[in-house]
Design a protein around this motif. Structure first.
Motif, mmCIF file in Angstrom:
data_model
loop_
_atom_site.group_PDB
_atom_site.id
_atom_site.type_symbol
_atom_site.label_atom_id
_atom_site.label_comp_id
_atom_site.label_asym_id
_atom_site.label_seq_id
_atom_site.Cartn_x
_atom_site.Cartn_y
_atom_site.Cartn_z
ATOM 1 N N UNK A 133 71.282 19.887 2.924
ATOM 2 C CA UNK A 133 71.040 18.786 3.868
ATOM 3 C C UNK A 133 72.322 18.449 4.631
ATOM 4 N N UNK A 134 72.163 17.649 5.674
ATOM 5 C CA UNK A 134 73.340 17.182 6.413
ATOM 6 C C UNK A 134 74.240 16.343 5.501
ATOM 7 N N UNK A 135 73.619 15.559 4.631
ATOM 8 C CA UNK A 135 74.426 14.747 3.705
ATOM 9 C C UNK A 135 75.245 15.640 2.765
ATOM 10 N N UNK A 189 56.664 24.275 23.805
ATOM 11 C CA UNK A 189 57.931 24.851 23.310
ATOM 12 C C UNK A 189 58.041 24.573 21.818
ATOM 13 N N UNK A 190 57.925 25.633 21.020
ATOM 14 C CA UNK A 190 57.920 25.446 19.568
ATOM 15 C C UNK A 190 59.344 25.186 19.071
ATOM 16 N N UNK A 191 59.440 24.239 18.125
ATOM 17 C CA UNK A 191 60.750 23.919 17.538
ATOM 18 C C UNK A 191 60.636 23.863 16.027
ATOM 19 N N UNK A 192 61.547 24.529 15.339
ATOM 20 C CA UNK A 192 61.664 24.328 13.892
ATOM 21 C C UNK A 192 63.127 24.181 13.486
ATOM 22 N N UNK A 193 63.973 23.915 14.484
ATOM 23 C CA UNK A 193 65.415 23.813 14.231
ATOM 24 C C UNK A 193 65.732 22.741 13.180
ATOM 25 N N UNK A 194 64.940 21.687 13.126
ATOM 26 C CA UNK A 194 65.219 20.599 12.173
ATOM 27 C C UNK A 194 65.259 21.125 10.745
ATOM 28 N N UNK A 195 64.367 22.075 10.428
ATOM 29 C CA UNK A 195 64.257 22.554 9.041
ATOM 30 C C UNK A 195 65.258 23.651 8.698
ATOM 31 N N UNK A 236 71.669 13.918 16.056
ATOM 32 C CA UNK A 236 71.718 13.518 17.464
ATOM 33 C C UNK A 236 72.182 14.660 18.370
ATOM 34 N N UNK A 237 73.182 15.429 17.928
ATOM 35 C CA UNK A 237 73.751 16.461 18.798
ATOM 36 C C UNK A 237 73.023 17.799 18.730
ATOM 37 N N UNK A 238 72.262 18.013 17.637
ATOM 38 C CA UNK A 238 71.648 19.350 17.480
ATOM 39 C C UNK A 238 70.157 19.321 17.148
ATOM 40 N N UNK A 239 69.700 18.273 16.464
ATOM 41 C CA UNK A 239 68.314 18.241 15.966
ATOM 42 C C UNK A 239 68.169 18.807 14.557
ATOM 43 N N UNK A 240 69.274 19.320 13.977
ATOM 44 C CA UNK A 240 69.185 19.961 12.652
ATOM 45 C C UNK A 240 69.237 18.903 11.531
ATOM 46 N N UNK A 241 68.334 19.070 10.532
ATOM 47 C CA UNK A 241 68.344 18.169 9.367
ATOM 48 C C UNK A 241 68.653 18.920 8.075
ATOM 49 N N UNK A 242 68.088 20.133 7.945
ATOM 50 C CA UNK A 242 68.369 20.956 6.766
ATOM 51 C C UNK A 242 68.514 22.410 7.209
#
Ligand code: UT7
Length: 318
Positions: free
Chosen positions: A19-21, A262-268, A36-42
């Motif tokens: 995770x980001x933490x 536009x498909x996104x899965x960057x968060x995961x 905020x800058x990328x959309x990435x969470x894990x």
């Protein structure tokens, strides 16, 4: 001239979820900044017993099982990667053994960095024949091995994973209209070759690469659409390399497309270089959102600075 369709997908995400933490405990960063800058969470990293090769094999086996084809009719096994477990044999050659592909199968790895998947599809289209109409394109990246965990500007971005597709060629299928290129020899994104000085890490000037991406992506999309005689209305999905949510949003706005296409899965998963696009295709498949007859425009961009995209149809998936 034979065109190709994607008839099956597969993916493998390694077991360790970071995770980001977790990262904020090793570098001066925060969940808030990264989201905020990328959309990435894990993102996923290789865990116990997992390697570049085990990821590639798992993704390829899943795609092949779903394709349910005669493996002797596979003309090529192409792996796109920044680098596998060995320089030689390549990941593709090891897949040939693991998947029991015929000896006369073209097996090779290729490196076009994050643009690897559209490059791989274009090569696959050139290698399939009437007699052996299938090809396997596997994109596999172990970026956690190339990450400098003292550099907060890069270490929060990357993840590991593999995606695979089986393609089928036929004279009735349209050309994928791939457009491939390179704004060559840019020092803004590089990884050193092997030296005696220690491990090789990804070095990136984020803002310069961001500017390159927002410049080239809409142009690449428009060139492909023009070549195919299509418009954004004809697309079912835009599947882009997942480097930054803001880059995807910019392309959507510039192309005046409905954002939900536009498909996104960057968060995961974060940025997994060339593996992003086929993993996204597999996520779409597993969500029941990829069906025969759909048209998907894929665009990749990254180190080199390479870029490329293509328009590909889905087949054989009900
Ligand atoms: O896959 C290959 C293609 N790659 C890409 O397309 C990547 C394109 N670039 C990007 O996505 C963005 O440029 C990044 C996400 C890499 C960086 O975002 P940015 O909005 O361009 O940030 P920046 O580099 O301009 O840095 C802004 C500030 C700086 O601090 P100061 O100088 O304003 O005080 C950085 O030091 O943010 C700081 N910073 C961080 N702060 C907290 C940089 N990384 C971090 C971090 N956590 N992880």
């Amino acid at each position: 001239m034979m065109g190709i369709k994607i008839i099956a997908t597969g993916s493998y995400l390694p077991s360790k979820v970071v995770t980001n933490d977790d990262l904020s405990k090793i570098v001066d960063t925060s969940d808030e900044w990264i989201v905020k800058r990328t959309g990435i969470r894990t993102r996923h990293y290789l865990g116990e017993g997992e390697t570049h090769q085990t990821m590639a094999e798992a993704a390829a086996k899943q795609a092949l099982e779903r394709a349910n084809i005669d493996r002797s009719k596979i003309a090529a096994c192409i792996v796109t990667t920044l680098g596998g477990d060995y320089i030689t044999p390549t990941c593709a050659c090891m897949l040939q053994a693991a998947l029991e592909l015929e000896e006369n199968t073209a097996c090779f790895d290729m490196n076009s960095a994050c643009a690897g998947f559209p490059y791989g599809l274009k090569l696959a289209q050139g290698l399939v024949t009437k007699e052996r109409p299938y090809a396997l394109v596997v994109s596999c990246e172990a970026l956690s091995r190339l990450t400098d965990f003292t550099d907060r500007s890069t270490c929060v971005l990357f993840g590991d994973g593999a995606g695979a597709v089986v393609v089928e060629g036929s004279e009735d299928t349209p050309d994928i209209c791939a457009i491939l290129g390179s704004r060559s020899n840019q020092p803004v994104l590089y990884i050193d070759g092997s030296t005696e000085e220690g491990p090789s890490y990804i070095h990136m000037e984020g803002q310069a690469v961001f500017k390159f991406a927002v410049d080239i992506i809409p142009r690449c999309i428009q060139w492909i659409l023009d070549q195919a005689g299509k418009t954004v209305e004809d697309l079912d999905w835009l599947v882009m390399h997942q480097a930054n949510e803001r880059i995807i949003d910019h392309a959507v706005k510039k192309m005046q497309m409905p954002p939900e296409k536009a498909f996104k899965n960057i968060a995961k998963y974060g940025n997994m270089s060339s593996a992003c696009i086929p993993i996204a295709l597999n996520d779409l498949y597993e969500a029941g959102q990829l069906r025969s007859g759909m048209r998907v425009l894929c665009v990749g961009f990254g180190g080199g600075l390479t870029w490329g995209g293509c328009l590909i149809e889905i087949g054989g998936i009900s």
